[in-house]
Design a protein around this motif. Structure first.
Motif, PDB file in Angstrom:
ATOM      1  N   ILE A  87       0.717  -1.174   0.107  1.00 35.66           N
ATOM      2  CA  ILE A  87      -0.056  -0.180   0.101  1.00 35.66           C
ATOM      3  C   ILE A  87       0.947   1.112  -0.010  1.00 35.66           C
ATOM      4  O   ILE A  87       1.956   1.168   0.599  1.00 35.66           O
ATOM      5  CB  ILE A  87      -0.942   0.180   1.259  1.00 35.66           C
ATOM      6  CG1 ILE A  87      -0.184   0.135   2.495  1.00 35.66           C
ATOM      7  CG2 ILE A  87      -2.100  -1.010   1.155  1.00 35.66           C
ATOM      8  CD1 ILE A  87      -1.164   0.310   3.917  1.00 35.66           C
ATOM      9  N   ILE A  88       0.416   2.274  -0.618  1.00 36.32           N
ATOM     10  CA  ILE A  88       0.676   3.580  -0.540  1.00 36.32           C
ATOM     11  C   ILE A  88      -0.302   4.202   0.411  1.00 36.32           C
ATOM     12  O   ILE A  88      -1.473   4.233   0.074  1.00 36.32           O
ATOM     13  CB  ILE A  88       0.761   4.325  -1.949  1.00 36.32           C
ATOM     14  CG1 ILE A  88       1.914   3.813  -2.705  1.00 36.32           C
ATOM     15  CG2 ILE A  88       1.180   5.936  -1.418  1.00 36.32           C
ATOM     16  CD1 ILE A  88       1.796   4.115  -4.061  1.00 36.32           C
ATOM     17  N   ALA A  89       0.069   4.820   1.729  1.00 35.70           N
ATOM     18  CA  ALA A  89      -0.806   5.225   2.733  1.00 35.70           C
ATOM     19  C   ALA A  89      -0.769   6.608   2.842  1.00 35.70           C
ATOM     20  O   ALA A  89       0.383   7.341   3.118  1.00 35.70           O
ATOM     21  CB  ALA A  89      -0.707   4.595   3.869  1.00 35.70           C
ATOM     22  N   ILE A  90      -1.776   7.383   2.097  1.00 37.95           N
ATOM     23  CA  ILE A  90      -1.495   8.822   2.300  1.00 37.95           C
ATOM     24  C   ILE A  90      -2.663   9.360   3.680  1.00 37.95           C
ATOM     25  O   ILE A  90      -3.766   8.781   3.580  1.00 37.95           O
ATOM     26  CB  ILE A  90      -2.047   9.496   1.117  1.00 37.95           C
ATOM     27  CG1 ILE A  90      -1.146   8.881  -0.057  1.00 37.95           C
ATOM     28  CG2 ILE A  90      -1.901  11.210   0.900  1.00 37.95           C
ATOM     29  CD1 ILE A  90      -1.446   9.182  -1.409  1.00 37.95           C
ATOM     30  N   ASN A  91      -2.140  10.394   4.294  1.00 31.78           N
ATOM     31  CA  ASN A  91      -2.685  10.986   5.553  1.00 31.78           C
ATOM     32  C   ASN A  91      -3.418   9.893   6.414  1.00 31.78           C
ATOM     33  O   ASN A  91      -4.488   9.733   6.814  1.00 31.78           O
ATOM     34  CB  ASN A  91      -3.865  11.872   5.157  1.00 31.78           C
ATOM     35  CG  ASN A  91      -3.590  13.060   4.319  1.00 31.78           C
ATOM     36  OD1 ASN A  91      -2.190  13.386   4.427  1.00 31.78           O
ATOM     37  ND2 ASN A  91      -4.312  13.787   3.535  1.00 31.78           N
ATOM     38  N   PHE A 132      -5.741   7.064   2.774  1.00 32.11           N
ATOM     39  CA  PHE A 132      -6.328   7.448   1.303  1.00 32.11           C
ATOM     40  C   PHE A 132      -5.054   6.754   0.351  1.00 32.11           C
ATOM     41  O   PHE A 132      -3.893   6.665   0.732  1.00 32.11           O
ATOM     42  CB  PHE A 132      -6.334   8.882   1.094  1.00 32.11           C
ATOM     43  CG  PHE A 132      -7.579   9.484   1.681  1.00 32.11           C
ATOM     44  CD1 PHE A 132      -8.707   9.545   1.392  1.00 32.11           C
ATOM     45  CD2 PHE A 132      -7.148   9.941   3.028  1.00 32.11           C
ATOM     46  CE1 PHE A 132      -9.876  10.192   1.998  1.00 32.11           C
ATOM     47  CE2 PHE A 132      -8.285  10.820   3.682  1.00 32.11           C
ATOM     48  CZ  PHE A 132      -9.448  10.719   3.357  1.00 32.11           C
ATOM     49  N   ASN A 133      -5.603   6.150  -0.794  1.00 30.03           N
ATOM     50  CA  ASN A 133      -4.614   5.773  -1.783  1.00 30.03           C
ATOM     51  C   ASN A 133      -4.230   6.923  -2.554  1.00 30.03           C
ATOM     52  O   ASN A 133      -4.885   7.863  -2.473  1.00 30.03           O
ATOM     53  CB  ASN A 133      -5.383   4.508  -2.591  1.00 30.03           C
ATOM     54  CG  ASN A 133      -6.437   4.998  -3.379  1.00 30.03           C
ATOM     55  OD1 ASN A 133      -6.649   6.158  -3.479  1.00 30.03           O
ATOM     56  ND2 ASN A 133      -7.331   4.027  -3.703  1.00 30.03           N
ATOM     57  N   PRO A 134      -3.492   6.950  -3.728  1.00 26.63           N
ATOM     58  CA  PRO A 134      -3.117   7.983  -4.422  1.00 26.63           C
ATOM     59  C   PRO A 134      -4.103   8.627  -5.648  1.00 26.63           C
ATOM     60  O   PRO A 134      -4.231   9.763  -5.612  1.00 26.63           O
ATOM     61  CB  PRO A 134      -1.976   7.220  -5.357  1.00 26.63           C
ATOM     62  CG  PRO A 134      -1.365   6.209  -4.402  1.00 26.63           C
ATOM     63  CD  PRO A 134      -2.605   5.538  -3.666  1.00 26.63           C
TER      64      PRO A 134
END
Length: 185
Positions: A87-91, A132-134
């Motif tokens: 995963i890329i985890a944003i915020n 959030f994802n990208p």
């Protein structure tokens, strides 16, 4: 491509800052940053690529570790059920956690720390996270074991905390109350 020379080391001021929230839609620079973070951890788990580019293996990498003070990190790991978690985890946020704790019996390491730091790092055994994802889509996951430990380690980076801040300075291997040790394979 992120190389070891792009990863800042302990003592760098960005590692001690609280990272900024990322705005959506992502800028092209933020999108590339996320892709670079996930590509590093994937590449770093391939022995041939590690040797070719001099990478240290890792399962997670946070934006502050490449001198970008943004609330974003990447994880690439097999979870408890041997399912890949990539995963890329944003915020990202932890929305709930277990009372029970855990810790890696071998201790934690970090791509920004070029020395062995001995001691137990207490972590929640199970967590429920939101991020959030990208594409800006929110996702929610329940994590346990190594995936939960790694998520908490990377989230700490976004808050200016290093893993060794959690180690008891007087007694690094002191038993952690209500904790189940985690043995990494």
């Amino acid at each position: 491509m992120i190389l070891m020379e792009h990863i800042v080391r302990e003592g760098h001021p960005t590692l001690r800052q609280r990272a900024e929230e990322v705005q959506f839609p992502l800028s092209e620079a933020d999108r590339k940053l996320g892709e670079d973070l996930i590509n590093y951890v994937i590449n770093s788990q391939n022995a041939d690529i590690c040797e070719q580019y001099g990478l240290r293996p890792g399962i997670g990498l946070a934006a502050p570790q490449v001198n970008a003070s943004k609330r974003m990190f990447a994880l690439h790991i097999l979870d408890e059920d041997r399912e890949p978690l990539s995963i890329i985890a944003i915020n990202p946020k932890i929305v709930s956690h277990s009372v029970e704790k855990t810790y890696l019996t071998a201790g934690e390491g970090c791509l920004s720390v070029d020395r062995d730091v001995e001691g137990y790092v207490p972590r929640y055994a199970r967590i429920t996270i939101k991020a959030f994802n990208p594409e800006g889509k929110e996702f929610k996951k329940r994590l346990k074991g190594l995936a939960a430990i790694a998520f908490q380690h990377e989230l700490d980076h976004l808050n200016g905390v290093m893993f060794y801040d959690h180690i008891d300075k007087e007694s690094p291997f002191k038993e952690i109350p209500n904790a189940t040790p985690f043995e990494r394979e």
